[in-house]
Design a protein around this motif. Structure first.
Motif, PDB file in Angstrom:
ATOM      1  N   CYS A  43       3.509  -5.464 -14.642  1.00  0.00           N
ATOM      2  CA  CYS A  43       3.475  -6.235 -15.887  1.00  0.00           C
ATOM      3  C   CYS A  43       2.237  -7.123 -15.914  1.00  0.00           C
ATOM      4  O   CYS A  43       1.641  -7.417 -14.878  1.00  0.00           O
ATOM      5  CB  CYS A  43       4.740  -7.068 -16.055  1.00  0.00           C
ATOM      6  SG  CYS A  43       4.845  -8.527 -15.003  1.00  0.00           S
ATOM      7  N   MET A  44       1.883  -7.585 -17.106  1.00  0.00           N
ATOM      8  CA  MET A  44       0.664  -8.367 -17.290  1.00  0.00           C
ATOM      9  C   MET A  44       0.871  -9.858 -17.110  1.00  0.00           C
ATOM     10  O   MET A  44      -0.087 -10.588 -16.867  1.00  0.00           O
ATOM     11  CB  MET A  44       0.086  -8.100 -18.683  1.00  0.00           C
ATOM     12  CG  MET A  44      -0.438  -6.684 -18.878  1.00  0.00           C
ATOM     13  SD  MET A  44      -1.848  -6.311 -17.813  1.00  0.00           S
ATOM     14  CE  MET A  44      -3.104  -7.345 -18.559  1.00  0.00           C
ATOM     15  N   GLY A  45       2.107 -10.347 -17.287  1.00  0.00           N
ATOM     16  CA  GLY A  45       2.343 -11.763 -17.070  1.00  0.00           C
ATOM     17  C   GLY A  45       2.840 -12.484 -18.298  1.00  0.00           C
ATOM     18  O   GLY A  45       3.602 -11.938 -19.099  1.00  0.00           O
ATOM     19  N   VAL A  46       2.379 -13.713 -18.480  1.00  0.00           N
ATOM     20  CA  VAL A  46       2.961 -14.637 -19.454  1.00  0.00           C
ATOM     21  C   VAL A  46       1.855 -15.235 -20.317  1.00  0.00           C
ATOM     22  O   VAL A  46       0.742 -15.478 -19.844  1.00  0.00           O
ATOM     23  CB  VAL A  46       3.731 -15.759 -18.723  1.00  0.00           C
ATOM     24  CG1 VAL A  46       4.267 -16.792 -19.699  1.00  0.00           C
ATOM     25  CG2 VAL A  46       4.865 -15.164 -17.892  1.00  0.00           C
ATOM     26  N   TYR A  47       2.193 -15.476 -21.594  1.00  0.00           N
ATOM     27  CA  TYR A  47       1.264 -16.115 -22.522  1.00  0.00           C
ATOM     28  C   TYR A  47       2.002 -17.249 -23.222  1.00  0.00           C
ATOM     29  O   TYR A  47       3.081 -17.054 -23.789  1.00  0.00           O
ATOM     30  CB  TYR A  47       0.769 -15.102 -23.548  1.00  0.00           C
ATOM     31  CG  TYR A  47      -0.178 -15.654 -24.595  1.00  0.00           C
ATOM     32  CD1 TYR A  47      -1.498 -15.953 -24.285  1.00  0.00           C
ATOM     33  CD2 TYR A  47       0.250 -15.853 -25.906  1.00  0.00           C
ATOM     34  CE1 TYR A  47      -2.378 -16.438 -25.257  1.00  0.00           C
ATOM     35  CE2 TYR A  47      -0.618 -16.329 -26.882  1.00  0.00           C
ATOM     36  CZ  TYR A  47      -1.924 -16.625 -26.555  1.00  0.00           C
ATOM     37  OH  TYR A  47      -2.787 -17.113 -27.505  1.00  0.00           O
TER      38      TYR A  47
END
Length: 716
Positions: A376-380
């Motif tokens: 996954c790419m993470g959090v924004y």
């Protein structure tokens, strides 16, 4: 109550004989015919002596799961002797085909009525699913069935019956009396309710089917019953819904005091370096460190030798791991003391390496950390300083997103911000090995900074928890829009019953939407568009009706608009007579009919304020919840050379919205590509400043308006 009918012998594991299933389900209040069993035809006449003809005889045993197909059912027998003779003929026919039944069931034949199927089957993601529909011979011919996730409520049961295409057959019809709906609802609840058959079976359920249930004016009788089970344990908390995730505290996930990045290189830029650059470009205000065993800094970011060293400072709340998959479990085991660890790396279950993912999850458990991902790419979160995107973050807002695809989440954020959306919290969860969409959704239900939620899901991982979380979000009056990928591609095991054959991914998601109020969309653009409308119109107390007023130029466009909105299930209710009178006083109707959609002259030489006066006149006599105004951008620049008339019209639409705070106004700018560069953005900015969302097509507007109406219905 526990199930204890004897197991059938033969080639169908966990198949119980019909008479044993009927005896068991009668304890749940399901009506069944009076009957008796006999081991052979010679004994059957005595067994049937106490029964009232007409009678039915059925054989049971191995190879007889579908009795009608095997010729193992005889109806309309006038006496116990006829029943015995029918059984003898049936035995000879079955033995000729190599089938040796275990015995015979003789029952009183039910009175004629409407035949209904009631069944349950286990969905791989969501657990038990209840099905109801027209039964008997009509089941496979018409496939008129409705689904709900178990457990159901009485409202669910009644909605299922109302959702049948053939529901008129349940009512008084051509001189035939209506069926006893309450009795049929009782059967649905006995099977799929909180204390019903499905809940009692728990993990042991494979498939259960009553087909047909014969319904008449004085009751409902299940004349056939099938049950397939496994040897699983009794119902677990997760199965009954009692173990749904309590909302966790993810505050520091979205607003960490410090971030550690593992995997950045001093020699060759990689994903770790990219994320260091993202945080620096976003102006992350907390502590940012890179993890490297020897380097003092990387790209100007100070280094620490290990995650354990980073954790000792007590201000690192989030670690981002971007190293090869095989190294990830070791890195995560060293993260004790850091609340959240995100594994960006792929190469786990999604690549056929489930053991490596299991090891990663075990490492997270050992370290006492919550794991986001892997893959996954993470959090924004603009307000919290979190990012997985390049450049400066957008302005903080009230739209949240949970996505199993990092790439798609990035597109939704960037395109959404380009259109004016502002995000509160965005989380990509990838494989969801630990933190699930359900947990994050439950958290967002209680997040004061979030007003509308988008989902992109492929495998919910915890379908039961997701359903519970969606209900909690609905209770919190926060609308949810979901885009589900792979609904047509997920495999289903071969089903032994009609019920199993009619369960599909698409239908299960649709059932979930009906029970929880979530809006399902079919494209990324529609996801963004629906979130836009829900964000801008969330505070409006619009009437919870399906009525829409469409107003704009061009008769042809209006006709097509009527088709689009009708296809979306929205009602273009006609204009009342006083409204038509008021419109004529405005000079409308001379060259066109005064109907809905309403055609008005809109163009470079038209009066931009006419739309406001016309809608105001109509709403004085009929309170439409939604008004969709549309313009043709091409006409403004074919017959004019300035953007000002179009902008003036947009300002008039915005003034209309400000005048009508409890009506949802939507603007459709058709043929926007015909406008000069920058005009579409100017129109969008002007409209949004007054709370009006803008779309390029009637189709996109219809999807968004439908989402708004579902939200109003679900939270009214």
């Amino acid at each position: 109550m526990s199930i204890h009918p004897e197991r059938g012998s033969g080639n169908t594991p966990g198949h119980r004989p019909e008479h044993a299933v009927k005896a068991w389900i009668s304890g749940f209040g399901v009506g069944v015919p009076r009957g008796a069993t006999a081991p052979d035809p010679e004994s059957l006449e005595a067994a049937a002596g106490a029964l009232t003809p007409p009678l039915v005889v059925k054989a049971y045993g191995p190879g007889l799961l579908h009795k009608s197909d095997a010729g193992a059912v005889r109806l309309g027998l006038g006496s116990a002797g006829d029943a015995a003779r029918a059984a003898a003929g049936m035995l000879a026919s079955l033995q000729a085909r190599g089938i040796s039944p275990d015995g015979f069931l003789v029952e009183e034949q039910a009175e004629p009525g409407v035949e209904v199927i009631v069944g349950a089957v286990r969905d791989p993601a969501f657990g038990p699913v209840l099905l109801a529909g027209l039964g008997g011979v009509w089941t496979e011919v018409l496939r008129d069935t409705v689904l709900r996730l178990c457990p159901i409520t009485e409202d669910d049961a009644r909605a299922m019956l109302d959702g049948l295409r053939g529901r008129a057959l349940l009512e008084e019809f051509r001189g035939r009396p209506a069926i006893d709906r309450d009795a049929l609802v009782k059967v649905l609840l006995a099977v799929g309710g909180p204390d019903g058959i499905v809940a009692e079976l728990g993990d042991r359920l494979t498939e259960f089917e009553l087909n047909p249930v014969i319904c008449g004016p004085s009751g409902a009788v299940a004349v056939d019953a099938r049950l397939l089970t496994t040897d699983g344990a009794p119902a677990s908390e997760a199965e009954t819904g009692a173990g749904a995730h309590a909302p966790g505290n993810f505050d520091r996930l979205f607003a960490p005091r410090g971030v550690a990045v593992v995997g950045a290189s001093t020699k060759k830029p990689n994903f770790g370096n990219m994320f260091l650059g993202f945080y620096r470009a976003a102006g992350f205000a907390g502590r940012l460190v890179a993890v490297h065993p020897t380097a003092p800094d990387i790209d100007g970011v100070p280094c620490v030798p290990s995650l354990a060293e980073a954790a000792r400072d007590h201000d690192i709340d989030y670690a981002l791991v971007a190293v090869p998959a095989a190294r990830c479990p070791e890195v995560v085991r060293g993260a004790a003391g850091i609340p959240f660890v995100q594994v960006m790396s792929g190469g786990f279950r999604e690549m056929g390496e489930p053991a490596l993912e299991d090891d990663l999850l075990a490492a997270a458990r050992e370290a006492g950390v919550r794991l986001l991902g892997p893959n996954c790419m993470g959090v924004y979160s603009p307000a919290g300083g979190q990012t997985f995107l390049g450049g400066a973050p957008g302005r903080p807002g009230r739209v949240a997103l949970i996505s199993q695809s990092g790439g798609l989440a990035g597109e939704v954020v960037k395109v959404g911000e380009r259109r004016g959306l502002a995000f509160s919290k965005v989380a990509t969860v990838g494989n969801s090995a630990d933190v699930t969409p359900a947990e994050l959704l439950a958290y967002l239900a209680g997040d004061d900074g979030t007003g509308a939620i988008g989902l992109y899901l492929e495998d919910p991982r915890d379908g039961r928890g997701l359903a519970a979380a969606l209900r909690s979000v609905r209770s919190a009056r926060k609308p949810v829009v979901a885009l589900v990928g792979g609904r047509s591609g997920q495999g289903r095991r071969a089903a032994a019953s009609h019920t199993g054959g009619m369960i599909s991914d698409t239908r299960v998601w649709s059932a979930l939407a009906e029970q929880t109020g979530v809006t399902l969309v079919t494209s990324q653009d529609d996801l963004i568009g629906a979130l836009d409308l829900l964000d801008l119109h969330s505070a409006r107390r619009a009437p919870g009706t399906n009525e829409v007023l469409v107003i704009g130029p061009s008769g042809g466009a209006s006709v097509l608009a009527a088709d689009v909105f009708d296809g979306a299930g929205l009602e273009l209710a006609g204009l009342p007579a006083p409204a038509r009178t008021a419109l004529r006083e405005l000079g409308l109707g001379a060259g066109s009919s005064l109907a809905n959609p309403l055609e008005i002259p809109v163009g470079p030489r038209g009066d931009p304020g006419l739309v406001r006066r016309a809608v105001t006149a109509i709403l004085a006599h009929r309170p439409y919840a939604d008004v969709v105004t549309h313009v043709n951008a091409q006409s403004f620049f074919t017959f004019g050379d300035s953007a000002e008339p179009l902008l003036a019209y947009t300002r008039a639409v915005g003034a209309l919205q400000e005048q009508l705070p409890d009506t949802r106004i939507t603007l459709v700018m058709r043929n926007a590509e015909c406008a000069p560069p920058g005009v579409e953005d100017a129109v969008r900015d002007l409209a949004r400043s007054s709370g009006v969302p803008v779309y390029r097509s009637m189709e996109a507007a219809a999807v968004a308006v439908t989402a708004g109406k579902r939200s109003a219905h679900g939270t009214a």
